[in-house]
Design a protein around this motif. Structure first.
Motif, PDB file in Angstrom:
ATOM      1  N   TYR A   5      -3.793   5.240   0.878  1.00  0.00           N
ATOM      2  CA  TYR A   5      -4.523   4.458  -0.132  1.00  0.00           C
ATOM      3  C   TYR A   5      -4.050   3.070   0.065  1.00  0.00           C
ATOM      4  CZ  TYR A   5      -4.670   8.608  -2.839  1.00  0.00           C
ATOM      5  OH  TYR A   5      -4.879  10.270  -2.438  1.00  0.00           O
ATOM      6  N   ASP A  45       0.662  -0.790   0.052  1.00  0.00           N
ATOM      7  CA  ASP A  45       0.711   0.032  -0.116  1.00  0.00           C
ATOM      8  C   ASP A  45       1.007   0.690   0.092  1.00  0.00           C
ATOM      9  OD1 ASP A  45      -2.340  -1.777  -0.214  1.00  0.00           O
ATOM     10  OD2 ASP A  45      -1.827  -1.486   2.281  1.00  0.00           O
ATOM     11  N   LYS A  75      -3.630  -0.667  -9.118  1.00  0.00           N
ATOM     12  CA  LYS A  75      -4.512   0.623  -8.953  1.00  0.00           C
ATOM     13  C   LYS A  75      -5.071   0.459  -7.180  1.00  0.00           C
ATOM     14  CE  LYS A  75      -7.458  -0.092 -12.739  1.00  0.00           C
ATOM     15  NZ  LYS A  75      -8.173  -0.598 -13.166  1.00  0.00           N
ATOM     16  N   ASP A  87      -7.720   2.184  -3.528  1.00  0.00           N
ATOM     17  CA  ASP A  87      -8.384   1.875  -2.758  1.00  0.00           C
ATOM     18  C   ASP A  87      -8.927   4.184  -3.301  1.00  0.00           C
ATOM     19  OD1 ASP A  87     -10.624   0.451  -3.263  1.00  0.00           O
ATOM     20  OD2 ASP A  87      -9.810  -0.091  -1.342  1.00  0.00           O
ATOM     21  N   PRO A  88      -9.463   4.775  -3.165  1.00  0.00           N
ATOM     22  CA  PRO A  88     -10.183   5.924  -2.651  1.00  0.00           C
ATOM     23  C   PRO A  88      -8.865   5.997  -1.057  1.00  0.00           C
ATOM     24  CG  PRO A  88     -12.162   5.422  -3.376  1.00  0.00           C
ATOM     25  CD  PRO A  88     -11.399   4.270  -3.835  1.00  0.00           C
ATOM     26  N   ARG A  89      -8.600   7.795  -0.853  1.00  0.00           N
ATOM     27  CA  ARG A  89      -7.935   7.968   0.132  1.00  0.00           C
ATOM     28  C   ARG A  89      -8.433   7.926   0.937  1.00  0.00           C
ATOM     29  NH1 ARG A  89      -5.925  14.024  -0.039  1.00  0.00           N
ATOM     30  NH2 ARG A  89      -7.741  14.494  -0.129  1.00  0.00           N
ATOM     31  N   TYR A 107      -4.628  -2.809  -5.417  1.00  0.00           N
ATOM     32  CA  TYR A 107      -4.669  -3.726  -5.984  1.00  0.00           C
ATOM     33  C   TYR A 107      -3.963  -3.792  -6.116  1.00  0.00           C
ATOM     34  CZ  TYR A 107      -9.054  -2.411  -4.955  1.00  0.00           C
ATOM     35  OH  TYR A 107     -10.833  -1.843  -4.400  1.00  0.00           O
TER      36      TYR A 107
END
Length: 232
Positions: free
Chosen positions: A154, A141, A161, A163-165, A157
């Motif tokens: 964050y 991450d 990509k 996720d939203p913070r 994946y």
């Protein structure tokens, strides 16, 4: 040049290229320098990359005796890159890909040669670090600190990509450096260290809980760490 398969990529923005070397096995006797996976409990052993003022990318392998091998050319066109971070996407203990921020844009560079624009708006951050797995899934991450001192997480994946913070907390502008990618305390959770403006070094022990990823800081070094311009 070391043996093994490498991955080359040229990202979506013109004028940049790089070659990622495969994972380097922890040196031991006559063992091969590369391995497909890490044994449980092994610390990751990754190449060291650097960019010079011309934007050329160079890579150094570890020699197993505390030093580095002679540098090898690994790419060009990186003079405008603000942050570059190795990342482990599949939890095998090796960083086989990277994130990089050039200007306002975050890119993910994968081991299979793909480069993907993740998003824009990243010029608001003055410190971005890949800190290992904080959310429980396999990929590493990322932490990002904005110019007002707020720290954001964050979750990532395996394709790079994110996720939203998620807001971690405010007041992180007291630190001039954030660093860390791994377990510093032996409990299997990822930790970080932070250096404040007085040169004091602090440990943030990981919790394994993405909602509150760190315990309160513990001082692990007296003032004097301002000797160093960068920590990583």
């Amino acid at each position: 040049m070391a043996t093994g398969t490498s991955a080359a990529f040229a990202d979506d923005s013109p004028g940049r290229s790089a070659t990622l070397l495969p994972p380097q096995e922890k040196p031991s006797g006559a063992a091969s320098k590369f391995s497909a996976s890490a044994m449980p409990g092994d610390a990751p052993v990754n190449p060291l990359y650097g960019t010079d003022n011309n934007g050329d990318l160079w890579v150094y392998l570890l020699d197993g005796e505390g030093g580095l091998t002679a540098r090898e050319s690994a790419g060009w066109g990186w003079q405008y890159t603000r942050f570059m971070m190795q990342a482990d996407r599949d939890a095998d203990g090796f960083s086989e890909s990277l994130w990089e921020i050039t200007g306002d844009e975050l890119y993910s560079q994968s081991a299979d040669g793909e480069s993907m624009l993740i998003g824009k708006g990243w010029s608001i951050y003055n410190n971005v670090v890949s800190v290992g797995n904080l959310g429980g899934a396999a990929p590493d991450d990322m932490l990002a600190r904005d110019k007002s001192g707020v720290l954001w997480l964050y979750l990532a994946y395996n394709d790079g990509k994110v996720d939203p913070r998620v807001k971690i907390g405010a007041g992180w502008d007291v630190y001039t450096d954030l660093a860390g990618k791994g377990d510093l305390t032996g409990d299997g959770k990822n930790d970080i260290v932070a250096k404040d403006g007085s040169g004091v070094l602090w440990l943030y022990k990981g919790t394994g809980n993405a909602a509150a990823p760190y315990l309160r800081p513990v001082q692990i070094g007296t003032n004097g760490w301002n000797t160093y311009r960068l920590l990583f």
